[in-house]
Design a protein around this motif. Structure first.
Motif, PDB file in Angstrom:
ATOM      1  N   PRO A   1       4.344  10.336  -5.576  1.00 44.24           N
ATOM      2  CA  PRO A   1       5.700   9.788  -5.694  1.00 44.24           C
ATOM      3  C   PRO A   1       5.671   8.262  -5.798  1.00 44.24           C
ATOM      4  N   ALA A   2       6.692   7.715  -6.440  1.00 44.09           N
ATOM      5  CA  ALA A   2       6.747   6.267  -6.667  1.00 44.09           C
ATOM      6  C   ALA A   2       6.663   5.474  -5.365  1.00 44.09           C
ATOM      7  N   CYS A   3       7.211   6.008  -4.296  1.00 45.28           N
ATOM      8  CA  CYS A   3       7.188   5.291  -3.010  1.00 45.28           C
ATOM      9  C   CYS A   3       5.771   5.068  -2.498  1.00 45.28           C
ATOM     10  N   TRP A   4       4.832   5.972  -2.866  1.00 46.44           N
ATOM     11  CA  TRP A   4       3.449   5.870  -2.390  1.00 46.44           C
ATOM     12  C   TRP A   4       2.537   5.118  -3.351  1.00 46.44           C
ATOM     13  N   ARG A   5       2.940   4.951  -4.597  1.00 50.99           N
ATOM     14  CA  ARG A   5       2.022   4.380  -5.592  1.00 50.99           C
ATOM     15  C   ARG A   5       1.514   2.981  -5.240  1.00 50.99           C
ATOM     16  N   PRO A   6       2.366   2.071  -4.738  1.00 55.38           N
ATOM     17  CA  PRO A   6       1.827   0.742  -4.406  1.00 55.38           C
ATOM     18  C   PRO A   6       0.681   0.800  -3.398  1.00 55.38           C
ATOM     19  N   LEU A   7       0.794   1.646  -2.390  1.00 62.64           N
ATOM     20  CA  LEU A   7      -0.263   1.731  -1.380  1.00 62.64           C
ATOM     21  C   LEU A   7      -1.554   2.267  -1.992  1.00 62.64           C
ATOM     22  N   PHE A   8      -1.457   3.316  -2.805  1.00 59.91           N
ATOM     23  CA  PHE A   8      -2.666   3.863  -3.414  1.00 59.91           C
ATOM     24  C   PHE A   8      -3.263   2.910  -4.455  1.00 59.91           C
ATOM     25  N   GLN A   9      -2.426   2.180  -5.155  1.00 58.48           N
ATOM     26  CA  GLN A   9      -2.925   1.254  -6.172  1.00 58.48           C
ATOM     27  C   GLN A   9      -3.587   0.025  -5.564  1.00 58.48           C
ATOM     28  N   LEU A  10      -3.080  -0.442  -4.423  1.00 59.41           N
ATOM     29  CA  LEU A  10      -3.560  -1.689  -3.823  1.00 59.41           C
ATOM     30  C   LEU A  10      -4.404  -1.462  -2.569  1.00 59.41           C
ATOM     31  N   ARG A  11      -4.793  -0.237  -2.319  1.00 62.12           N
ATOM     32  CA  ARG A  11      -5.453   0.120  -1.054  1.00 62.12           C
ATOM     33  C   ARG A  11      -6.748  -0.655  -0.795  1.00 62.12           C
TER      34      ARG A  11
ATOM     35  N   PHE B   1      -0.581  -2.972   4.824  1.00 58.39           N
ATOM     36  CA  PHE B   1      -0.868  -1.579   4.486  1.00 58.39           C
ATOM     37  C   PHE B   1      -0.134  -0.628   5.431  1.00 58.39           C
ATOM     38  N   ALA B   2      -0.189  -0.934   6.723  1.00 55.48           N
ATOM     39  CA  ALA B   2       0.441  -0.051   7.709  1.00 55.48           C
ATOM     40  C   ALA B   2       1.940   0.044   7.482  1.00 55.48           C
ATOM     41  N   LEU B   3       2.587  -1.098   7.296  1.00 53.14           N
ATOM     42  CA  LEU B   3       4.042  -1.080   7.145  1.00 53.14           C
ATOM     43  C   LEU B   3       4.477  -0.552   5.780  1.00 53.14           C
ATOM     44  N   ALA B   4       3.659  -0.762   4.742  1.00 49.69           N
ATOM     45  CA  ALA B   4       3.991  -0.179   3.440  1.00 49.69           C
ATOM     46  C   ALA B   4       3.951   1.344   3.509  1.00 49.69           C
TER      47      ALA B   4
ATOM     48  N   PRO C   1     -13.044   4.723   4.417  1.00 51.52           N
ATOM     49  CA  PRO C   1     -13.504   3.443   4.973  1.00 51.52           C
ATOM     50  C   PRO C   1     -12.407   2.810   5.828  1.00 51.52           C
ATOM     51  N   ALA C   2     -12.790   2.181   6.918  1.00 49.34           N
ATOM     52  CA  ALA C   2     -11.809   1.675   7.878  1.00 49.34           C
ATOM     53  C   ALA C   2     -10.843   0.672   7.258  1.00 49.34           C
ATOM     54  N   ARG C   3     -11.313  -0.125   6.284  1.00 53.10           N
ATOM     55  CA  ARG C   3     -10.478  -1.178   5.695  1.00 53.10           C
ATOM     56  C   ARG C   3      -9.583  -0.662   4.570  1.00 53.10           C
ATOM     57  N   ASP C   4      -9.827   0.558   4.118  1.00 59.82           N
ATOM     58  CA  ASP C   4      -9.005   1.163   3.072  1.00 59.82           C
ATOM     59  C   ASP C   4      -7.548   1.188   3.521  1.00 59.82           C
ATOM     60  N   GLY C   5      -6.628   0.794   2.620  1.00 58.73           N
ATOM     61  CA  GLY C   5      -5.221   0.709   3.000  1.00 58.73           C
ATOM     62  C   GLY C   5      -4.628   2.028   3.431  1.00 58.73           C
ATOM     63  N   VAL C   6      -5.036   3.126   2.790  1.00 61.78           N
ATOM     64  CA  VAL C   6      -4.545   4.446   3.191  1.00 61.78           C
ATOM     65  C   VAL C   6      -5.082   4.794   4.577  1.00 61.78           C
ATOM     66  N   ALA C   7      -6.333   4.428   4.855  1.00 63.12           N
ATOM     67  CA  ALA C   7      -6.915   4.688   6.169  1.00 63.12           C
ATOM     68  C   ALA C   7      -6.154   3.943   7.264  1.00 63.12           C
TER      69      ALA C   7
ATOM     70  N   PRO D   1      -8.399  -7.131  -1.657  1.00 61.72           N
ATOM     71  CA  PRO D   1      -8.845  -7.993  -0.543  1.00 61.72           C
ATOM     72  C   PRO D   1      -7.781  -8.962  -0.046  1.00 61.72           C
ATOM     73  N   GLY D   2      -6.743  -9.195  -0.839  1.00 59.58           N
ATOM     74  CA  GLY D   2      -5.713 -10.132  -0.429  1.00 59.58           C
ATOM     75  C   GLY D   2      -4.573  -9.517   0.346  1.00 59.58           C
ATOM     76  N   VAL D   3      -4.621  -8.201   0.571  1.00 57.18           N
ATOM     77  CA  VAL D   3      -3.570  -7.516   1.332  1.00 57.18           C
ATOM     78  C   VAL D   3      -4.090  -7.279   2.742  1.00 57.18           C
ATOM     79  N   ARG D   4      -3.297  -7.690   3.728  1.00 61.27           N
ATOM     80  CA  ARG D   4      -3.710  -7.596   5.130  1.00 61.27           C
ATOM     81  C   ARG D   4      -3.462  -6.183   5.683  1.00 61.27           C
ATOM     82  N   PRO D   5      -4.219  -5.774   6.699  1.00 62.28           N
ATOM     83  CA  PRO D   5      -4.033  -4.443   7.292  1.00 62.28           C
ATOM     84  C   PRO D   5      -2.593  -4.163   7.738  1.00 62.28           C
ATOM     85  N   LEU D   6      -1.915  -5.166   8.299  1.00 68.17           N
ATOM     86  CA  LEU D   6      -0.532  -4.952   8.733  1.00 68.17           C
ATOM     87  C   LEU D   6       0.361  -4.596   7.547  1.00 68.17           C
TER      88      LEU D   6
END
Length: 228
Positions: free
Chosen positions: A85-95, A105-108, A26-32, A98-103
């Motif tokens: 890996p631990a570096c990726w877990r926040p992005l996958f957990q919070l992807r 996600f991109a920078l994380a 989905p376009a809004r998914d943080g990993v996407a 609704p309170g996290v902005r697309p920017l």
């Protein structure tokens, strides 16, 4: 002398995998969101390789592929309900938060990939090519320059507009605490340290785990929810 390994994955295959992810998520998914950013970088590297704009195309391709494989392995781990890996877990957990902005996600994602994966990819590429990190510094800098230019563009494209100033103020403060340039410099130092430690497996593993955890902590800060 370091024994070289065969590079079997072409850059085109990496691009195809990222395009498939782009189509499936989905376009809004943080990993996407991050995947679109990284796909743009990888497509540009592929175009420059095809145009002969890298002095050492084999080295550039090896670094690019080993780099991308780290991200794709994290995606596969999350899809299989394994811990990335631990570096990726926040992005996958919070992807999907609704309170996290697309920017954010991109920078994380950039933080995880540059801060952790790139250092390990330099070591991977050195093993592939049978060379020292210093011999990859030009390719490292060229890839880093592409990322810096892209970071500027995505900040402009994904920063909330005037109607979201109540979000933009804390977002600007939060993201101003992180710099891709500083992260890239730290990554090069980490790659050189890991290479120097390659014959000390226990110390290298401890160093890598510490790097992973520190980058993951920064990623979690970048993904602080700013709206409900």
């Amino acid at each position: 002398m370091v024994r070289s390994e065969q590079l079997t994955t072409p850059v085109d295959a990496v691009v195809a995998r990222m395009r498939a992810l782009d189509a499936a998520l989905p376009a809004r998914d943080g990993v996407a969101v991050f995947n679109r950013v990284y796909l743009a970088v990888t497509e540009e590297i592929d175009r420059r390789l095809d145009a002969g704009r890298f002095p050492d195309p084999r080295a550039a391709a090896a670094l690019d592929v080993r780099f991308a494989e780290r991200y794709l392995a994290a995606v596969d781990a999350a899809a299989a309900d394994r811990r990335p890996p631990a570096c990726w877990r926040p992005l996958f957990q919070l992807r999907r938060h609704p309170g996290v902005r697309p920017l954010q996600f991109a920078l994380a994602g950039i933080n995880a990939h540059i801060g952790h994966d790139l250092a390990l990819a330099v070591v991977d590429a050195c093993r592939t090519l049978g060379c020292e990190p210093a011999e990859l510094e030009d390719e490292f800098d060229r890839v880093g320059d592409l990322l810096v230019s892209l970071e500027e563009r995505i900040r402009e494209e994904l920063m909330p507009g005037p109607d979201l100033l109540q979000i933009a103020d804390p977002l600007t403060h939060l993201l101003g605490s992180w710099s891709l340039e500083r992260a890239r410099d730290a990554t090069w130092a980490a790659a050189r340290a890991l290479w120097a430690l390659r014959h000390c497996a226990d110390v290298a593993e401890e160093f890598t785990e510490g790097l992973d955890a520190a980058v993951g902590f920064a990623g979690r800060m970048l993904l602080t929810p700013l709206a409900d």
